[in-house]
Design a protein around this motif. Structure first.
Motif, PDB file in Angstrom:
ATOM      1  N   LEU A  68     -10.938   5.806  -9.680  1.00  0.00           N
ATOM      2  CA  LEU A  68     -10.516   4.910  -8.589  1.00  0.00           C
ATOM      3  C   LEU A  68     -11.682   4.622  -7.668  1.00  0.00           C
ATOM      4  N   ARG A 100     -11.066   4.768  -4.297  1.00  0.00           N
ATOM      5  CA  ARG A 100     -10.460   5.200  -3.040  1.00  0.00           C
ATOM      6  C   ARG A 100     -11.090   6.492  -2.515  1.00  0.00           C
ATOM      7  N   PHE A 144     -10.745   0.254   4.036  1.00  0.00           N
ATOM      8  CA  PHE A 144      -9.896   0.285   2.844  1.00  0.00           C
ATOM      9  C   PHE A 144     -10.255  -0.932   2.004  1.00  0.00           C
ATOM     10  N   ARG A 145     -10.748  -0.687   0.801  1.00  0.00           N
ATOM     11  CA  ARG A 145     -11.185  -1.784  -0.057  1.00  0.00           C
ATOM     12  C   ARG A 145      -9.964  -2.474  -0.668  1.00  0.00           C
ATOM     13  N   ARG A 146      -9.884  -3.803  -0.438  1.00  0.00           N
ATOM     14  CA  ARG A 146      -8.731  -4.569  -0.923  1.00  0.00           C
ATOM     15  C   ARG A 146      -9.052  -5.238  -2.251  1.00  0.00           C
ATOM     16  N   GLU A 160      -2.228   0.470  -8.506  1.00  0.00           N
ATOM     17  CA  GLU A 160      -2.937   1.660  -8.966  1.00  0.00           C
ATOM     18  C   GLU A 160      -2.009   2.847  -9.213  1.00  0.00           C
ATOM     19  N   SER A 189       0.987   5.570   0.449  1.00  0.00           N
ATOM     20  CA  SER A 189       0.345   6.832   0.840  1.00  0.00           C
ATOM     21  C   SER A 189       0.689   7.878  -0.215  1.00  0.00           C
ATOM     22  N   THR A 234      -4.512  10.281   0.046  1.00  0.00           N
ATOM     23  CA  THR A 234      -5.212   9.010  -0.083  1.00  0.00           C
ATOM     24  C   THR A 234      -4.221   7.869   0.023  1.00  0.00           C
ATOM     25  N   ILE A 262      -3.404   4.084  -1.764  1.00  0.00           N
ATOM     26  CA  ILE A 262      -3.700   3.251  -2.929  1.00  0.00           C
ATOM     27  C   ILE A 262      -2.871   1.977  -2.866  1.00  0.00           C
ATOM     28  N   SER A 263      -3.218   1.013  -3.719  1.00  0.00           N
ATOM     29  CA  SER A 263      -2.389  -0.182  -3.840  1.00  0.00           C
ATOM     30  C   SER A 263      -1.293   0.083  -4.867  1.00  0.00           C
ATOM     31  N   LYS A 274       0.847  -1.193   0.000  1.00  0.00           N
ATOM     32  CA  LYS A 274       0.000   0.000   0.000  1.00  0.00           C
ATOM     33  C   LYS A 274       0.886   1.248   0.000  1.00  0.00           C
TER      34      LYS A 274
END
Length: 271
Positions: free
Chosen positions: A211, A213, A269-271, A240, A192, A234, A236-237, A190
């Motif tokens: 996205l 997010r 946090f959507r995985r 992304e 930041s 935000t 992100i993975s 992940k």
């Protein structure tokens, strides 16, 4: 990604995986971990053939994968397993080197690269790959390490039945494979992201549109210029990052962007 392009890449990496098996691992009889290894053990301990055990053990795993990961994932996985199986029928089983350790190492590296990209293309090689992907949906566990742990249990059991030398060589090979998978499959990482821009509202709109997010927007001020700017934050993975950088650059090429790796994310946090 274009579906035809995806299947073409799945085809290539599945063939490469078959190459790793037939040219490095199988010639030295390096043991198999995962569901295949478990089926071999059950086949020896019971009157039921290992091939039947392989089908029986994979059925609930595929059902779980269908429910948790979707039918596209399952079809991609079936395609990958089918191509790997077919390629292993035509690639000759020959020793590239007589050194078992070298074969275990390079076989593990090639297998790790292949499996890593197959997973990135939203497929799998079946078995514990599916279980690992389901578990990583809930927690940010490195997939390669998780697959290594699951396979190690089977290899450890196999050591009592087959040969401890082969079991240890296999352990080294699947450990290397796990490391390589984590270098290719980086979804658990992940990042930041902090963006400072005069066009913060436009960047926010593009990110929200492309996205899934959440974004926190703060008011900022340049210390030297005293200019008012928007600060966007935000998480992100790693997957992304490329599209996020492209979106920001297209809106404001002069935006200040800070990217740092995040150790852990707690909350929604959507995985």
């Amino acid at each position: 990604m274009n579906q035809l392009y995806r299947f073409a890449l799945l085809f290539v990496f599945s063939v490469v995986l078959g190459f790793a098996f037939n040219m490095f691992l199988l010639p030295h009889e390096v043991l198999t971990g995962g569901v295949t290894g478990l089926a071999m053990v059950f086949g020896l301990l019971s009157p039921i053939n290992s091939g039947i055990w392989l089908v029986v053990l994979n059925i609930p795993i595929l059902v779980i994968g269908w429910m948790k990961l979707g039918k596209e994932f399952i079809w991609n996985s079936i395609f990958s397993v089918f191509i790997t199986s077919i390629s292993m029928q035509y690639i000759p089983v020959v020793k590239v080197t007589d050194d078992v350790l070298l074969s275990a190492v390079f076989g593990g590296v090639i297998a790790g690269i292949s499996i890593g990209f197959i997973i990135r293309l939203y497929g799998s090689t079946g078995g514990f790959d599916v279980i690992g992907l389901v578990l990583t949906q809930k927690r940010d566990i490195p997939l390669g390490g998780l697959i290594f742990g699951l396979n190690s249990v089977v290899v450890f059991i196999s050591g009592f039945i087959f040969s401890w030398d082969l079991a240890l060589y296999t352990m080294a090979s699947i450990y290397i494979t796990g490391i390589i998978i984590d270098r290719v499959h980086t979804r658990h990482i992940k990042l930041s992201l902090m963006v400072v821009s005069d066009r913060g509202d436009e960047i926010k709109g593009e990110l929200i549109k492309n996205l899934i997010r959440g974004i926190t927007v703060m008011d900022g001020q340049g210390a030297y210029s005293n200019t008012e700017r928007k600060v966007l934050y935000t998480v992100i993975s790693r997957y992304e990052l490329a599209i996020v950088k492209s979106l920001i650059t297209s809106v404001d090429p002069k935006a200040f962007v800070s990217i740092s790796e995040t150790v852990e994310v707690v909350g929604n946090f959507r995985r």
